[in-house]
Scaffold this motif. Structure first.
Motif, PDB file in Angstrom:
ATOM      1  N   UNK A 269       0.860  -1.201   0.000  1.00  0.00           N
ATOM      2  CA  UNK A 269       0.000   0.000   0.000  1.00  0.00           C
ATOM      3  C   UNK A 269       0.893   1.247   0.000  1.00  0.00           C
ATOM      4  N   UNK A 270       1.389   1.587  -1.179  1.00  0.00           N
ATOM      5  CA  UNK A 270       2.470   2.574  -1.243  1.00  0.00           C
ATOM      6  C   UNK A 270       2.048   4.025  -1.020  1.00  0.00           C
ATOM      7  N   UNK A 271       0.744   4.291  -0.990  1.00  0.00           N
ATOM      8  CA  UNK A 271       0.343   5.665  -0.657  1.00  0.00           C
ATOM      9  C   UNK A 271       0.764   6.041   0.766  1.00  0.00           C
ATOM     10  N   UNK A 272       1.018   5.031   1.609  1.00  0.00           N
ATOM     11  CA  UNK A 272       1.386   5.306   3.004  1.00  0.00           C
ATOM     12  C   UNK A 272       2.853   5.722   3.150  1.00  0.00           C
ATOM     13  N   UNK A 273       3.649   5.525   2.106  1.00  0.00           N
ATOM     14  CA  UNK A 273       5.072   5.890   2.213  1.00  0.00           C
ATOM     15  C   UNK A 273       5.187   7.409   2.302  1.00  0.00           C
ATOM     16  N   UNK A 274       5.916   7.928   3.302  1.00  0.00           N
ATOM     17  CA  UNK A 274       6.095   9.384   3.384  1.00  0.00           C
ATOM     18  C   UNK A 274       6.642   9.913   2.050  1.00  0.00           C
ATOM     19  N   UNK A 275       5.966  10.878   1.473  1.00  0.00           N
ATOM     20  CA  UNK A 275       6.344  11.366   0.140  1.00  0.00           C
ATOM     21  C   UNK A 275       7.762  11.958   0.210  1.00  0.00           C
ATOM     22  N   UNK A 276       8.719  11.363  -0.501  1.00  0.00           N
ATOM     23  CA  UNK A 276      10.101  11.834  -0.387  1.00  0.00           C
ATOM     24  C   UNK A 276      10.296  13.299  -0.788  1.00  0.00           C
ATOM     25  N   UNK A 277       9.478  13.783  -1.742  1.00  0.00           N
ATOM     26  CA  UNK A 277       9.638  15.191  -2.142  1.00  0.00           C
ATOM     27  C   UNK A 277       9.445  16.107  -0.937  1.00  0.00           C
ATOM     28  N   UNK A 278       8.565  15.724  -0.019  1.00  0.00           N
ATOM     29  CA  UNK A 278       8.310  16.529   1.183  1.00  0.00           C
ATOM     30  C   UNK A 278       9.335  16.190   2.270  1.00  0.00           C
ATOM     31  N   UNK A 279       9.468  14.901   2.565  1.00  0.00           N
ATOM     32  CA  UNK A 279      10.297  14.496   3.707  1.00  0.00           C
ATOM     33  C   UNK A 279      11.785  14.674   3.440  1.00  0.00           C
ATOM     34  N   UNK A 315      17.280  18.500  15.149  1.00  0.00           N
ATOM     35  CA  UNK A 315      18.460  19.302  14.788  1.00  0.00           C
ATOM     36  C   UNK A 315      18.398  20.736  15.292  1.00  0.00           C
ATOM     37  N   UNK A 316      17.350  21.065  16.028  1.00  0.00           N
ATOM     38  CA  UNK A 316      17.223  22.422  16.567  1.00  0.00           C
ATOM     39  C   UNK A 316      17.019  23.462  15.483  1.00  0.00           C
ATOM     40  N   UNK A 317      16.358  23.087  14.392  1.00  0.00           N
ATOM     41  CA  UNK A 317      16.089  24.032  13.298  1.00  0.00           C
ATOM     42  C   UNK A 317      14.593  24.315  13.253  1.00  0.00           C
ATOM     43  N   UNK A 318      14.209  25.416  12.636  1.00  0.00           N
ATOM     44  CA  UNK A 318      12.786  25.606  12.347  1.00  0.00           C
ATOM     45  C   UNK A 318      12.447  24.714  11.154  1.00  0.00           C
ATOM     46  N   UNK A 319      11.156  24.400  11.007  1.00  0.00           N
ATOM     47  CA  UNK A 319      10.758  23.593   9.852  1.00  0.00           C
ATOM     48  C   UNK A 319      11.086  24.353   8.564  1.00  0.00           C
ATOM     49  N   UNK A 320      10.863  25.677   8.586  1.00  0.00           N
ATOM     50  CA  UNK A 320      11.156  26.486   7.384  1.00  0.00           C
ATOM     51  C   UNK A 320      12.646  26.428   7.052  1.00  0.00           C
ATOM     52  N   UNK A 321      13.480  26.494   8.090  1.00  0.00           N
ATOM     53  CA  UNK A 321      14.934  26.445   7.879  1.00  0.00           C
ATOM     54  C   UNK A 321      15.353  25.109   7.298  1.00  0.00           C
ATOM     55  N   UNK A 322      14.775  24.051   7.839  1.00  0.00           N
ATOM     56  CA  UNK A 322      15.090  22.709   7.330  1.00  0.00           C
ATOM     57  C   UNK A 322      14.634  22.562   5.884  1.00  0.00           C
ATOM     58  N   UNK A 323      13.418  23.058   5.602  1.00  0.00           N
ATOM     59  CA  UNK A 323      12.918  22.971   4.213  1.00  0.00           C
ATOM     60  C   UNK A 323      13.896  23.640   3.248  1.00  0.00           C
ATOM     61  N   UNK A 324      14.388  24.830   3.647  1.00  0.00           N
ATOM     62  CA  UNK A 324      15.314  25.556   2.755  1.00  0.00           C
ATOM     63  C   UNK A 324      16.559  24.726   2.470  1.00  0.00           C
ATOM     64  N   UNK A 325      17.086  24.121   3.518  1.00  0.00           N
ATOM     65  CA  UNK A 325      18.295  23.306   3.360  1.00  0.00           C
ATOM     66  C   UNK A 325      18.008  22.116   2.417  1.00  0.00           C
ATOM     67  N   UNK A 326      16.865  21.470   2.625  1.00  0.00           N
ATOM     68  CA  UNK A 326      16.535  20.300   1.808  1.00  0.00           C
ATOM     69  C   UNK A 326      16.278  20.691   0.356  1.00  0.00           C
ATOM     70  N   UNK A 327      15.651  21.839   0.159  1.00  0.00           N
ATOM     71  CA  UNK A 327      15.391  22.288  -1.216  1.00  0.00           C
ATOM     72  C   UNK A 327      16.708  22.582  -1.941  1.00  0.00           C
ATOM     73  N   UNK A 328      17.665  23.150  -1.217  1.00  0.00           N
ATOM     74  CA  UNK A 328      18.988  23.387  -1.822  1.00  0.00           C
ATOM     75  C   UNK A 328      19.577  22.060  -2.292  1.00  0.00           C
ATOM     76  N   UNK A 329      19.396  21.044  -1.461  1.00  0.00           N
ATOM     77  CA  UNK A 329      19.924  19.712  -1.807  1.00  0.00           C
ATOM     78  C   UNK A 329      19.251  19.188  -3.079  1.00  0.00           C
ATOM     79  N   UNK A 330      17.943  19.419  -3.163  1.00  0.00           N
ATOM     80  CA  UNK A 330      17.230  18.988  -4.376  1.00  0.00           C
ATOM     81  C   UNK A 330      17.863  19.633  -5.613  1.00  0.00           C
ATOM     82  N   UNK A 331      18.071  20.948  -5.549  1.00  0.00           N
ATOM     83  CA  UNK A 331      18.591  21.653  -6.728  1.00  0.00           C
ATOM     84  C   UNK A 331      20.006  21.195  -7.076  1.00  0.00           C
TER      85      UNK A 331
END
Ligand SMILES: [Zn+2]
Length: 343
Positions: A269-279, A315-331
């Motif tokens: 039931x793969x809809x239950x897998x945390x969506x990697x684009x988000x996580x 990691x003691x980060x805000x969610x917004x801060x973490x998102x920014x870091x992860x998005x940089x990794x995506x790019x």
């Protein structure tokens, strides 16, 4: 790799040996120590005697299947090939005549992305037989011309090869997925594309799929998983993987954003897998995506948001801060993928 993702994947691996192997591969030494006595206890219970000096590598070599894979597919092989038709041992028949070539894929296939054709559909009845056939034929010609997918399953359940399996098809666009081994950015290079002649419906209303399409879908998935050793958890829908890199939102394409019959196709039931684009890459979503998706798809989005929050707290980060870091990794990864394309 974010810790919370690793832990989530590990919790889902039921086979203790596979779980241990996975955690070791992730370099989770502490976690491995925690798991080892438990894994040995279970193995001991299963086989009665476990030598006390059994080494982890020896255990690993006895493990079968990919970690996190709930069920290995049966072995499927090509039985015969005649006049452009292929017959496989599980009963799958593929119409291969007219398949088109594209640029060769340099890496082996690691997954499958399922699509809907979003093409015009005739009413499903004997009276519209001719129109049903005409629309299916027209769709096949179109997707072969565009090199859009590897396989088309028409409404009569006929599997047509569109692009040669060893070549790239242009099906996934900007897309992301991840398994216990690696994160994939730009799935065309590693994932096969299978399209069902069907149209999306909003929310939980599943796209129409004929019983013949379900049956062939199952046989085709078995054949491809057997041939390439594809994990069940890497067989996912376009809505689960599609992203828009400009606004960092998921669901640029929303085909099969709900109602994909994973279980009927022999998958988890793969809809239950945390969506990697988000996580894993900090992508977000908008109300349009919410409207287009079904409740099952939200399981994965909510789970991914939960992992993001846990990771940011750890990691003691805000969610917004973490998102920014992860998005940089995506790019960074997307840029690497582009460089590979133009050597
Ligand atoms: Zn699609």
């Amino acid at each position: 790799m974010p810790e919370r993702w690793t832990e989530w994947r590990a919790r889902r691996i039921q086979n203790p040996v596979s779980r241990l192997r996975y955690l070791r591969r992730q370099g989770r030494v502490r976690a491995t120590r925690r798991v080892l006595p438990w894994a040995l206890a279970i193995i001991g219970a299963s086989f009665v005697i476990v030598p006390s000096n059994v080494s982890a590598p020896a255990m690993e070599s006895s493990a079968s299947g990919r970690s996190g894979d709930p069920a290995a597919p049966p072995a499927v092989w090509l039985v015969e090939e005649s006049r452009g038709r292929e017959l496989y041992s599980n009963g799958l028949q593929v119409e291969a005549q007219g398949a088109v070539a594209n640029q060769p894929r340099v890496e082996s296939a690691r997954g499958i992305v399922f699509h809907t054709s979003e093409s015009q559909l005739a009413e499903w009845s004997e009276g519209t037989n001719q129109r049903l056939r005409l629309l299916g034929r027209g769709l096949l010609d179109y997707v072969r011309g565009e090199k859009s997918y590897h396989y088309l399953i028409d409404r009569f359940g006929q599997a047509h090869r569109v692009v040669t399996e060893s070549d790239i098809a242009f099906h996934a666009g900007h897309s992301v997925w991840a398994d216990s081994d690696e994160a994939y950015v730009g799935l065309n290079a590693r994932f096969l594309g299978v399209v069902f002649e069907s149209q999306s419906r909003p929310g939980d209303d599943a796209p129409e799929m004929t019983p013949a399409q379900r049956q062939t879908g199952r046989l085709l998935v078995e054949m491809l998983r057997s041939k390439y050793g594809i994990a069940a958890s890497n067989c996912v829908t376009h809505a689960q993987v599609s992203v828009n890199p400009r606004n960092h939102r998921v669901g640029w394409h929303t085909d099969w954003a709900g109602g994909f019959p994973f279980e009927e196709l022999g998958l988890s039931a793969n809809y239950a897998i945390p969506v990697p684009a988000v996580a894993r890459f900090g992508f977000s979503y908008d109300p349009a995506f919410f409207a287009a998706t079904g409740a099952r798809m939200w399981e994965g989005i909510v789970a991914a948001e939960g992992l993001l929050r846990e990771e940011s707290a750890r990691r003691g980060l805000t969610v917004a801060g973490l998102r920014q870091e992860l998005r940089r990794r995506y790019h960074e990864l997307a840029a690497d993928r582009e460089k590979e394309k133009s050597p």
